[in-house]
Write a protein that holds these residues in place. Structure first.
Motif, PDB file in Angstrom:
ATOM      1  N   ASP A 161    -109.237 100.372 105.899  1.00 37.18           N
ATOM      2  CA  ASP A 161    -107.961  99.690 105.724  1.00 37.18           C
ATOM      3  C   ASP A 161    -107.468  99.840 104.300  1.00 37.18           C
ATOM      4  O   ASP A 161    -108.227 100.133 103.385  1.00 37.18           O
ATOM      5  N   VAL A 162    -106.157  99.696 104.158  1.00 41.21           N
ATOM      6  CA  VAL A 162    -105.469  99.894 102.889  1.00 41.21           C
ATOM      7  C   VAL A 162    -104.682  98.632 102.564  1.00 41.21           C
ATOM      8  O   VAL A 162    -103.945  98.119 103.406  1.00 41.21           O
ATOM      9  N   HIS A 163    -104.868  98.156 101.346  1.00 40.45           N
ATOM     10  CA  HIS A 163    -104.111  97.011 100.831  1.00 40.45           C
ATOM     11  C   HIS A 163    -103.297  97.520  99.646  1.00 40.45           C
ATOM     12  O   HIS A 163    -103.824  98.234  98.789  1.00 40.45           O
ATOM     13  N   ARG A 164    -102.042  97.145  99.588  1.00 46.85           N
ATOM     14  CA  ARG A 164    -101.188  97.537  98.457  1.00 46.85           C
ATOM     15  C   ARG A 164    -100.736  96.281  97.710  1.00 46.85           C
ATOM     16  O   ARG A 164    -100.845  95.173  98.225  1.00 46.85           O
ATOM     17  N   GLY A 165    -100.224  96.463  96.514  1.00 45.54           N
ATOM     18  CA  GLY A 165     -99.680  95.337  95.764  1.00 45.54           C
ATOM     19  C   GLY A 165    -100.725  94.551  95.000  1.00 45.54           C
ATOM     20  O   GLY A 165    -100.478  93.412  94.614  1.00 45.54           O
ATOM     21  N   MET A 166    -101.889  95.138  94.750  1.00 46.37           N
ATOM     22  CA  MET A 166    -102.945  94.440  94.023  1.00 46.37           C
ATOM     23  C   MET A 166    -103.120  95.052  92.631  1.00 46.37           C
ATOM     24  O   MET A 166    -104.225  95.186  92.124  1.00 46.37           O
ATOM     25  N   GLU A 204    -114.809  89.167  94.601  1.00 44.17           N
ATOM     26  CA  GLU A 204    -114.480  87.861  95.199  1.00 44.17           C
ATOM     27  C   GLU A 204    -113.825  88.038  96.571  1.00 44.17           C
ATOM     28  O   GLU A 204    -114.174  87.350  97.527  1.00 44.17           O
ATOM     29  N   ALA A 205    -112.881  88.968  96.674  1.00 39.63           N
ATOM     30  CA  ALA A 205    -112.215  89.225  97.953  1.00 39.63           C
ATOM     31  C   ALA A 205    -113.210  89.759  98.980  1.00 39.63           C
ATOM     32  O   ALA A 205    -113.200  89.353 100.145  1.00 39.63           O
ATOM     33  N   HIS A 206    -114.087  90.664  98.553  1.00 39.04           N
ATOM     34  CA  HIS A 206    -115.093  91.231  99.451  1.00 39.04           C
ATOM     35  C   HIS A 206    -116.049  90.144  99.939  1.00 39.04           C
ATOM     36  O   HIS A 206    -116.369  90.068 101.120  1.00 39.04           O
ATOM     37  N   ARG A 207    -116.482  89.287  99.026  1.00 32.39           N
ATOM     38  CA  ARG A 207    -117.387  88.195  99.408  1.00 32.39           C
ATOM     39  C   ARG A 207    -116.721  87.226 100.381  1.00 32.39           C
ATOM     40  O   ARG A 207    -117.377  86.689 101.278  1.00 32.39           O
ATOM     41  N   ALA A 208    -115.425  86.980 100.204  1.00 32.44           N
ATOM     42  CA  ALA A 208    -114.703  86.104 101.134  1.00 32.44           C
ATOM     43  C   ALA A 208    -114.714  86.706 102.537  1.00 32.44           C
ATOM     44  O   ALA A 208    -114.921  85.994 103.523  1.00 32.44           O
ATOM     45  N   ARG A 230    -107.320  85.688 107.284  1.00 33.15           N
ATOM     46  CA  ARG A 230    -107.933  84.378 107.038  1.00 33.15           C
ATOM     47  C   ARG A 230    -108.404  84.229 105.603  1.00 33.15           C
ATOM     48  O   ARG A 230    -108.461  83.108 105.082  1.00 33.15           O
ATOM     49  N   THR A 231    -108.743  85.333 104.945  1.00 32.70           N
ATOM     50  CA  THR A 231    -109.213  85.259 103.565  1.00 32.70           C
ATOM     51  C   THR A 231    -108.085  85.492 102.563  1.00 32.70           C
ATOM     52  O   THR A 231    -108.325  85.547 101.355  1.00 32.70           O
ATOM     53  N   GLY A 232    -106.850  85.644 103.059  1.00 31.64           N
ATOM     54  CA  GLY A 232    -105.682  85.683 102.185  1.00 31.64           C
ATOM     55  C   GLY A 232    -105.259  87.036 101.678  1.00 31.64           C
ATOM     56  O   GLY A 232    -104.431  87.122 100.782  1.00 31.64           O
ATOM     57  N   HIS A 233    -105.815  88.109 102.245  1.00 28.18           N
ATOM     58  CA  HIS A 233    -105.393  89.444 101.810  1.00 28.18           C
ATOM     59  C   HIS A 233    -105.287  90.388 103.019  1.00 28.18           C
ATOM     60  O   HIS A 233    -106.128  91.261 103.224  1.00 28.18           O
TER      61      HIS A 233
END
Length: 94
Positions: free
Chosen positions: A18-23, A33-37, A79-82
């Motif tokens: 998966d791809v997330h943009r805007g970070m 932190e995001a990975h652990r969430a 659910r984890t906000g990203h």
């Protein structure tokens, strides 16, 4: 966004990138932190997040996971906000 599981039979798991943009400007600590969430609740959707990579310059983050569907992967991310901007099945690896 639903992608069927592989032909491995009942309970088969597929891989997804998966791809997330805007970070833009994401730090190593923020990525961790995001990975652990995601890891904390992944089992609730039958997903396992394997790796995450980030390019702070462009703000692009990539995650490799294994799960029953792209929708399951997205539910964890939401659910984890990203939430992911794109989720791609990865049916072949070498």
């Amino acid at each position: 966004m639903e992608v069927p599981a592989s032909d491995g039979g009942a309970g088969a798991m597929s891989e997804f990138m998966d791809v997330h943009r805007g970070m833009k400007g994401i730090t190593n600590d923020q990525l961790m932190e995001a990975h652990r969430a995601d890891l904390a609740i992944e089992g609730e959707e039958g997903v396992h997040f394997k790796n995450a990579w980030a390019d702070p310059e462009t703000g692009t983050v990539y995650c490799l996971s294994e799960g029953p569907s792209a929708d399951a992967v997205q539910r964890v991310h939401e659910r984890t906000g990203h939430p992911a901007d794109e989720i791609h099945p990865v049916p072949l690896t070498v």
